[in-house]
Design a protein around this motif. Structure first.
Motif, short mmCIF file in Angstrom:
data_model
loop_
_atom_site.label_atom_id
_atom_site.label_comp_id
_atom_site.label_asym_id
_atom_site.label_seq_id
_atom_site.Cartn_x
_atom_site.Cartn_y
_atom_site.Cartn_z
N HIS A 78 68.58 -11.74 23.83
CA HIS A 78 67.19 -11.96 24.24
C HIS A 78 66.83 -10.97 25.34
O HIS A 78 66.67 -11.35 26.49
CB HIS A 78 66.99 -13.38 24.74
CG HIS A 78 67.68 -14.39 23.90
ND1 HIS A 78 67.16 -14.85 22.72
CD2 HIS A 78 68.86 -15.03 24.05
CE1 HIS A 78 67.99 -15.72 22.19
NE2 HIS A 78 69.03 -15.86 22.98
N LYS A 80 80.68 -8.31 15.51
CA LYS A 80 80.09 -9.23 14.54
C LYS A 80 80.41 -8.81 13.11
O LYS A 80 80.54 -9.67 12.24
CB LYS A 80 78.58 -9.37 14.73
CG LYS A 80 78.04 -10.44 13.81
CD LYS A 80 76.73 -11.04 14.18
CE LYS A 80 76.30 -11.99 13.08
NZ LYS A 80 75.01 -12.62 13.32
N ASN A 115 68.56 -8.83 16.76
CA ASN A 115 68.40 -10.03 15.95
C ASN A 115 69.70 -10.39 15.24
O ASN A 115 70.00 -11.56 15.04
CB ASN A 115 67.30 -9.86 14.91
CG ASN A 115 65.94 -9.78 15.57
OD1 ASN A 115 65.79 -10.19 16.72
ND2 ASN A 115 64.97 -9.23 14.87
N PHE A 116 70.46 -9.36 14.88
CA PHE A 116 71.72 -9.58 14.16
C PHE A 116 72.73 -10.32 15.04
O PHE A 116 73.34 -11.29 14.61
CB PHE A 116 72.27 -8.22 13.72
CG PHE A 116 73.60 -8.27 13.02
CD1 PHE A 116 73.78 -9.04 11.87
CD2 PHE A 116 74.67 -7.53 13.49
CE1 PHE A 116 75.00 -9.06 11.22
CE2 PHE A 116 75.90 -7.56 12.85
CZ PHE A 116 76.06 -8.33 11.71
N VAL A 117 72.89 -9.88 16.28
CA VAL A 117 73.90 -10.51 17.14
C VAL A 117 73.30 -11.57 18.07
O VAL A 117 74.04 -12.20 18.82
CB VAL A 117 74.68 -9.47 17.97
CG1 VAL A 117 75.40 -8.51 17.08
CG2 VAL A 117 73.78 -8.75 18.93
N VAL A 118 71.99 -11.75 18.01
CA VAL A 118 71.25 -12.70 18.85
C VAL A 118 71.39 -12.35 20.34
O VAL A 118 72.31 -12.77 21.03
CB VAL A 118 71.69 -14.16 18.63
CG1 VAL A 118 70.89 -15.09 19.55
CG2 VAL A 118 71.49 -14.56 17.19
N VAL A 139 74.62 -6.91 6.39
CA VAL A 139 74.63 -6.44 7.77
C VAL A 139 73.58 -5.35 7.93
O VAL A 139 73.59 -4.37 7.18
CB VAL A 139 76.03 -5.91 8.13
CG1 VAL A 139 76.03 -5.31 9.53
CG2 VAL A 139 77.06 -7.01 8.03
N PRO A 140 72.62 -5.51 8.85
CA PRO A 140 71.53 -4.53 8.95
C PRO A 140 72.03 -3.19 9.50
O PRO A 140 72.94 -3.13 10.31
CB PRO A 140 70.55 -5.20 9.91
CG PRO A 140 71.38 -6.13 10.72
CD PRO A 140 72.50 -6.58 9.84
N GLU A 141 71.42 -2.12 9.04
CA GLU A 141 71.71 -0.78 9.54
C GLU A 141 70.52 -0.32 10.37
O GLU A 141 69.37 -0.48 9.96
CB GLU A 141 71.91 0.19 8.36
CG GLU A 141 73.14 -0.10 7.52
CD GLU A 141 74.42 0.39 8.15
OE1 GLU A 141 74.34 1.31 9.00
OE2 GLU A 141 75.49 -0.14 7.81
N ARG A 145 76.87 -17.79 16.28
CA ARG A 145 76.03 -16.59 16.12
C ARG A 145 76.84 -15.41 15.61
O ARG A 145 76.28 -14.47 15.04
CB ARG A 145 75.34 -16.24 17.43
CG ARG A 145 76.19 -15.48 18.43
CD ARG A 145 75.41 -15.25 19.72
NE ARG A 145 76.27 -14.78 20.78
CZ ARG A 145 76.25 -13.54 21.26
NH1 ARG A 145 75.43 -12.64 20.76
NH2 ARG A 145 77.04 -13.18 22.24
N ASN A 170 74.89 -15.01 9.33
CA ASN A 170 73.83 -14.00 9.25
C ASN A 170 72.89 -14.37 8.11
O ASN A 170 73.32 -14.39 6.97
CB ASN A 170 74.43 -12.61 9.01
CG ASN A 170 73.37 -11.55 8.99
OD1 ASN A 170 72.43 -11.61 9.77
ND2 ASN A 170 73.50 -10.60 8.09
N PRO A 171 71.64 -14.68 8.36
CA PRO A 171 70.99 -14.81 9.66
C PRO A 171 71.49 -16.01 10.45
O PRO A 171 71.95 -16.98 9.87
CB PRO A 171 69.52 -15.00 9.27
CG PRO A 171 69.57 -15.62 7.93
CD PRO A 171 70.76 -15.03 7.25
N GLU A 176 72.81 -12.61 4.46
CA GLU A 176 72.14 -11.32 4.31
C GLU A 176 73.12 -10.20 4.63
O GLU A 176 74.11 -10.41 5.32
CB GLU A 176 70.95 -11.25 5.27
CG GLU A 176 69.79 -12.12 4.84
CD GLU A 176 68.69 -12.15 5.87
OE1 GLU A 176 68.75 -11.37 6.84
OE2 GLU A 176 67.77 -12.97 5.71
N TYR A 226 78.06 -5.20 17.95
CA TYR A 226 77.71 -5.00 16.54
C TYR A 226 78.98 -4.92 15.69
O TYR A 226 79.09 -5.58 14.65
CB TYR A 226 76.88 -3.71 16.42
CG TYR A 226 76.42 -3.37 15.03
CD1 TYR A 226 75.35 -4.05 14.46
CD2 TYR A 226 77.05 -2.36 14.30
CE1 TYR A 226 74.92 -3.71 13.19
CE2 TYR A 226 76.63 -2.04 13.03
CZ TYR A 226 75.56 -2.71 12.48
OH TYR A 226 75.13 -2.39 11.22
#
Lengths: 128, 353
Positions: free
Chosen positions: A111, B231, A106-109, A32-34, B143, B147-148, A30, B228
């Motif tokens: 918790h 990654k 969620n992208f880099v995991v 990379v989310p922004e 990780r 991605n995912p 997917e 970020y």
């Protein structure tokens, strides 16, 4: 080469093992989310670089200040005062947890435990 | 001395990476060197595997520490003297996953003038802590390259930060690998017997991995970096679209990555290659079944030998003159099934390796 029937499969397993991340991405990669940044406010509590690196330390620091030291005001590096509150200060600008916090987390995991006690603004809205 | 030089080399590597990032060589330390190092790792390991596989095994030499398979009423020690391939696989499994041979580690001490051997499980414990932690840490790093992120990696990450101590939560394996590494290092430095047989090639990987672990731990808990952006870089590496992200990443990340690259490039040509070499140990991967299965030496090749028929034909007249009886019923052999390095009238052939 001796025992080629065992050695060659072994080499294949070796290559697959070391290139595992590549195969895990096949067909499901997917973009990379922004994150969705606040539209009105341009400046966060501290600088953008600092927040990207150390926001979790800052929030932990805030938690200790409020819960253990009864300090409710944070003096930023620029000399501005902020009320220490995740829900009322941070989430006032970053008004959606799912579109801001979760995108990166969620992208880099990671918790984070924030939301076991705090309530995300989008959840709170539903209750009103 | 050897330990000191190894430590200085590792510190030198750290300084190289630090200066490199200060000079703005992010592309070199973030993309070029990791790719080259990874290529050296994989190609180097394949090269080592093929060169090992080319070595003939002239004899069956499994290490045995128990009763071999014998008469039915003699109890056979299946793991210590494996007879079938399945038993060999089982022994290998216990060796690779549980370090069974280290579990048998002994230590020798003098009590007065008496030499006493006793069980010493510390080496086993240190080794298993280090290896398993390293393996889990490597898996956890997926990780940063996917991605995912696959569910089992997320779950592994969650279990590893189970104690929820601090923010970000401490990984259990981070603590265990440090404990294991420090024990393995102190063992070489403090125990005079182990110290005596330790070389730079033993200390260097220890210091290098310790450097990797410490830089990684610092990066997570103390000298923070923008994960970020990290990654973005690492995912780019895994998907072959490498870019240096616009947001700056701290030097500590490039130090960590450079040390990992050095480890990867050093791996196939050092003692660390025991990761693959264990499978090629003839003392472990062979069955102890000499009495049942003939092991043919691959060096052997069919050699024409001198049969009695040929001998008699050659010396017939001399034999007749001397009155030696001639055996007329001897038949010439059509095919030779005999293996020998000795040919009459010829120099013994040189053995090919």
């Amino acid at each position: 080469m001796y025992n080629a029937d065992k050695v060659i499969p072994g080499i294949i397993i070796l290559i697959l093992f070391f290139t595992l991340p590549i195969w895990l991405n096949v067909g499901r990669l997917e973009a990379v989310p922004e994150v969705e940044l606040p539209k009105e406010e341009k400046k966060c509590v501290e600088s953008k670089e600092f927040m990207r690196r150390e926001h979790m330390k800052l929030l932990d620091d805030w938690r200790i200040k409020v819960l253990r030291e009864n300090q409710h005001v944070y003096l930023s590096g620029e000399g501005k005062n902020f009320k220490i509150s995740l829900q009322n200060t941070c989430m006032k600008c970053h008004e959606n947890k799912e579109k801001f916090c979760d995108k990166c987390h969620n992208f880099v995991v990671t918790h984070p435990d924030c939301w076991t006690c705090h309530i995300a603004p989008e959840v709170a809205k539903k209750w009103k | 001395m050897e330990a000191g030089i190894s430590l200085i080399i590792v510190i030198g590597l750290i300084i190289i990476a630090y200066i490199g990032t200060l000079l703005g060589l992010q592309v070199l330390f973030g993309i070029v060197i990791p790719y080259v190092a990874f290529l050296i790792l994989v190609l180097g390991l394949i090269y080592r595997v093929i060169s090992w596989a080319k070595v003939p095994q002239p004899f069956k030499i499994p290490t045995t520490c128990g009763q071999q398979k014998s008469l039915p009423w003699v109890k056979h020690s299946r793991l210590e003297a494996p007879f079938t391939t399945w038993e060999v696989v089982l022994r290998m499994f216990f060796e690779i996953f549980l370090f069974r041979s280290l579990f048998r580690n002994l230590r020798a001490d003098l009590e007065g003038r008496r030499l006493i051997y006793g069980s010493a499980k510390w080496l086993w414990l240190g080794a298993i802590l280090f290896h398993f932690s390293f393996f889990i840490i490597m898996l956890r790093h997926i990780r940063l390259f996917t991605n995912p992120v696959p569910g089992f990696i997320v779950r592994l990450d969650y279990i590893d930060s189970f104690f929820h101590l601090g923010i970000p939560p401490i990984y259990i394996t981070d603590l265990l690998i440090l404990a294991g590494l420090i024990f393995l290092l102190l063992r070489r430095l403090i125990d005079p017997k182990v110290n005596y047989i330790s070389y730079g090639s033993d200390y260097f990987p220890l210091f290098l991995i310790l450097g990797i672990v410490i830089s990684g731990v610092l990066m997570r808990y103390a000298i923070k970096v923008d994960v970020y952006a990290v990654k973005q870089l690492t995912l780019g590496l895994a998907t072959f679209t490498p870019t240096i992200p616009k947001a700056p990443i701290g030097s500590i990340f490039y130090i960590h990555l450079f040390l990992v690259s050095v480890l990867a490039a050093y791996f196939p040509f050092s003692k660390l290659v025991h990761m693959i070499g264990i499978f090629f140990s003839p003392t472990r991967n062979m069955a102890n079944n000499n009495r049942a299965v003939r092991h043919v030496n691959p060096w052997n090749y069919p050699v024409k030998h001198y049969t009695y028929y040929e001998y008699q034909e050659r010396f017939r007249d001399k034999m007749e003159n001397a009155g030696i009886p001639i055996d007329e019923e001897v038949e010439p052999e059509k095919e030779h099934e005999w293996y020998s390095l000795y040919v009459p009238g010829k120099e013994p052939p040189t053995i090919k390796s």
